[in-house]
Design an enzyme around this catalytic site. Structure first.
Site, short mmCIF file in Angstrom:
data_model
loop_
_atom_site.label_atom_id
_atom_site.label_comp_id
_atom_site.label_asym_id
_atom_site.label_seq_id
_atom_site.Cartn_x
_atom_site.Cartn_y
_atom_site.Cartn_z
N HIS A 161 0.81 -1.22 0.00
CA HIS A 161 0.00 0.00 0.00
C HIS A 161 0.85 1.27 0.00
O HIS A 161 0.33 2.35 -0.26
CB HIS A 161 -0.93 0.00 1.22
CG HIS A 161 -2.03 -1.01 1.11
ND1 HIS A 161 -3.33 -0.67 0.81
CD2 HIS A 161 -2.01 -2.37 1.22
CE1 HIS A 161 -4.07 -1.77 0.76
NE2 HIS A 161 -3.30 -2.81 1.01
N ASP A 369 3.38 9.34 -0.82
CA ASP A 369 2.17 8.61 -0.44
C ASP A 369 1.94 7.53 -1.48
O ASP A 369 2.03 7.81 -2.68
CB ASP A 369 0.98 9.59 -0.43
CG ASP A 369 -0.01 9.28 0.69
OD1 ASP A 369 -0.08 8.10 1.09
OD2 ASP A 369 -0.71 10.20 1.14
C1 GDG Z 1 -2.16 3.82 3.28
C2 GDG Z 1 -1.16 4.50 2.32
C3 GDG Z 1 -2.88 4.42 0.52
C4 GDG Z 1 -8.74 9.97 8.02
N1 GDG Z 1 -9.24 10.73 9.03
C5 GDG Z 1 -10.43 10.22 9.33
C6 GDG Z 1 -10.66 9.11 8.50
N2 GDG Z 1 -9.61 9.00 7.72
C7 GDG Z 1 -9.51 7.99 6.65
C8 GDG Z 1 -9.68 8.68 5.32
C9 GDG Z 1 -9.06 7.67 4.37
C10 GDG Z 1 -8.01 7.03 5.26
O1 GDG Z 1 -8.30 7.36 6.61
C11 GDG Z 1 -6.62 7.54 4.94
O2 GDG Z 1 -6.19 6.93 3.77
P1 GDG Z 1 -4.96 7.47 2.94
O3 GDG Z 1 -4.93 6.73 1.66
O4 GDG Z 1 -5.13 8.94 2.74
O5 GDG Z 1 -3.65 7.23 3.81
P2 GDG Z 1 -3.01 6.06 4.77
O6 GDG Z 1 -3.78 5.89 6.02
O7 GDG Z 1 -1.59 6.47 4.96
O8 GDG Z 1 -3.10 4.71 3.89
C12 GDG Z 1 -1.91 5.32 1.27
C13 GDG Z 1 -3.74 3.62 1.48
O9 GDG Z 1 -2.97 2.93 2.46
C14 GDG Z 1 -4.59 2.59 0.74
O10 GDG Z 1 -3.80 1.75 -0.04
O11 GDG Z 1 -3.71 5.23 -0.27
O12 GDG Z 1 -1.00 5.89 0.36
O13 GDG Z 1 -0.25 5.34 3.04
O14 GDG Z 1 -10.00 6.72 3.98
O15 GDG Z 1 -11.02 8.97 5.08
N3 GDG Z 1 -11.76 8.36 8.55
C15 GDG Z 1 -12.72 8.71 9.47
N4 GDG Z 1 -12.55 9.77 10.32
C16 GDG Z 1 -11.44 10.54 10.27
O16 GDG Z 1 -11.33 11.52 11.03
N5 GDG Z 1 -13.82 7.99 9.53
#
Ligand code: GDG
Length: 493
Positions: A161, A369
């Site tokens: 990821h 990312d």
């Molecule tokens: C890894 C990789 C890759 C955030 N704040 C809240 C909340 N979130 C949720 C978001 C989103 C998720 O968390 C974050 O996803 P990201 O993709 O932005 O980043 P990582 O956590 O680092 O994920 C990344 C991912 O895996 C998938 O392969 O895209 O590059 O680093 O869904 O919405 N959710 C809720 N409340 C919050 O305050 N419910």
């Protein structure tokens, strides 16, 4: 019929959209797997998130919302060396190009191997001959090696990821070779982007004298594997549904009421140094400095739930952010307004949709990312008749797909500031044109397409391994109850 066994470090029972998510399910991986498994009704195996004094290998089974979960506790030493150690103090920073934050501690590597072996031993009795196994992320790279050592011949795939870094970074890892060798025990390796895929291939071809087979597989260490890019997506249909829910609408109205006369810019990230939060704030500060006439018209809402806060680098980041926000607000606030609203808690998913929708600009500025799902969620939540503008770092995997965002270099405060000015001044036809192209991508390349592409590649014929028959294809929506009953049978046995 084959079953799909998903393996990831943490197992988060799939939250229904209206359900409060709680901190544990914040994170891209949890979101994506929950959505993927909701349809497959497979088994999801991993760590329970709990620690015990002594590792017992005792499985705890649950059935939630059509998904069977099987979890195991870890002992405290495992947690420190494997999770806080090798996963989050070694691989995470290194793979995000932060060699300065990378800890090269031998005990971490030992804990990492030990836990992967323990997971494999615990999972082993659940595996039936036809099962297809899909392992996720950097915590579990050696899982296939351990399963193979125990005689498992099933199809096993791996999806990373986070980014796979450039060759010169990988070799800073004292035991980079066995780590990469372990990847050759998978039948399929999935990366987020072509860039990560190429970096991996570059390492294999030049560092360990690997080669490519006639069928296009990678060959090294006397083994072959397939590798490809599978960009992850969001559950776009679900987002489209929750963005119009009563809860989302209520939050949307509240946000508008609270930002009277001011346009809201939003950032949503786990509090992590890869997300470019400091750079974002400095860019916003530059915007306030350069645009005195706009100061009263704009505000930044930054939602940043705490993450991995036992790791020092995260505590340090948190205090630097506190200081930076205090400084900017101190300099630019007036008695009746504050430029930055900063929140360390997490919100429900439907509330987030309402927040995204109320924001005229989505500001997504990671320094590195794998993909970044927030960028996609922001797009999915917009009002088609009056969409906001996405500003996106070129260093997010998502930038390869979301080309109609304003793509910026997050290391440049001027670029962030200019993109903010441009977004806030953008006319409706341009906003619509950009958004339509973005939404088309988010909708067609969603989490279901990602899962189906990966699983069908994993179960398809391997060109260079004619002797190994193709696994039976899995169909979405397959057999929830059957999976559970055969699992119960295994456990009784
Ligand atoms: C890894 C990789 C890759 C955030 N704040 C809240 C909340 N979130 C949720 C978001 C989103 C998720 O968390 C974050 O996803 P990201 O993709 O932005 O980043 P990582 O956590 O680092 O994920 C990344 C991912 O895996 C998938 O392969 O895209 O590059 O680093 O869904 O919405 N959710 C809720 N409340 C919050 O305050 N419910």
């Amino acid at each position: 019929m084959s079953r799909l066994i998903v393996v990831s470090n943490r197992v988060n029972p799939p939250p229904s959209p209206e359900q409060g998510d709680g901190e544990s399910s914040v994170g891209g991986l949890a979101m994506a797997l929950a959505a993927a498994l909701r349809e497959y009704s497979g088994i999801w195996f991993g760590w329970s998130g709990k620690t015990t004094e002594k590792f017992t290998g005792q499985l705890s089974m649950q059935r939630v919302d059509g998904v069977t979960t099987a979890t195991v506790d870890l002992e405290e030493g495992d947690y420190q060396e494997y999770y806080n150690g090798y996963a989050n103090k070694t691989l995470w920073p290194l793979f995000h190009y932060r060699v300065d934050l990378t800890a090269y501690d031998r005990s971490f590597g030992e804990g990492y191997d030990r836990v992967n072996k323990r997971f494999a031993e615990t999972l082993r009795p659940l595996i039936e001959p036809d099962d297809v196994i899909w392992v996720h992320d950097y915590h579990l790279i050696p899982m296939a090696r351990e399963l193979r050592r125990m005689g498992v011949t099933n199809r096993i795939g791996f999806f990373l990821h986070i980014p796979w870094p450039a060759h010169q970074l990988v070799v800073t890892l004292p035991r980079h070779r066995p780590l990469v060798e372990a990847m050759f025990d998978y039948d399929l390796l999935g990366f987020q982007t072509e860039e990560s895929l190429q970096a991996f291939e570059g390492y294999v071809l030049s560092e360990v004298s690997g080669s490519r087979t006639k069928g296009g597989e990678l060959k090294a260490f006397g083994k072959t594997t397939r590798a490809a890019a599978f960009p992850i997506g969001i559950d776009a249909d679900d987002f489209a549904r929750i963005k119009d829910s009563p809860r989302a609408s209520k939050v949307y109205d509240r946000m508008l009421a609270h930002s009277v006369f001011r346009k809201m810019v939003v950032g949503v990230d786990r509090l992590d140094y890869s997300k470019g939060l400091e750079e974002r704030l400095i860019g916003f500060e530059r915007f306030l400095h350069d645009n005195p006439g706009m100061r009263r018209e704009v505000m930044l809402l930054q939602i940043a739930p705490l993450s991995r806060d036992e790791v020092e680098a995260y505590q340090d980041l948190r205090s630097r952010l506190d200081g930076l926000i205090g400084r900017i607000n101190g300099a630019y606030a007036e008695m009746d307004f504050t430029p930055i609203r900063y929140v360390n808690r997490s919100y429900r998913r439907d509330e987030l949709a309402g927040i995204y929708r109320a924001a005229k600009v989505g500001l997504v500025t990671p320094l590195r990312d794998g993909m970044n799902l927030v960028a996609k969620e922001y797009v999915a939540s917009q009002d088609p008749e009056d969409p906001g503008v996405l500003i996106l770092s070129r260093f997010a995997g998502a930038a390869r797909q979301l080309k109609d965002a304003l793509i910026i270099n997050p290391n440049s405060p001027e670029e962030i500031s200019d993109a903010l000015s441009r977004s806030l001044a953008m006319d409706l036809p341009e906003r619509k044109r950009r958004w339509e192209a973005l939404f088309d991508n988010v909708q067609t390349r969603d989490v279901t397409a990602w899962r189906d592409d990966f699983v069908s590649a994993l179960t398809s014929e391997r060109p260079d391994q004619e002797e190994k028959p193709a696994a039976r294809p899995l169909e979405a929506g397959e057999r929830g109850a059957k999976a559970l009953s055969s699992l119960a049978r295994e456990i009784r046995a």
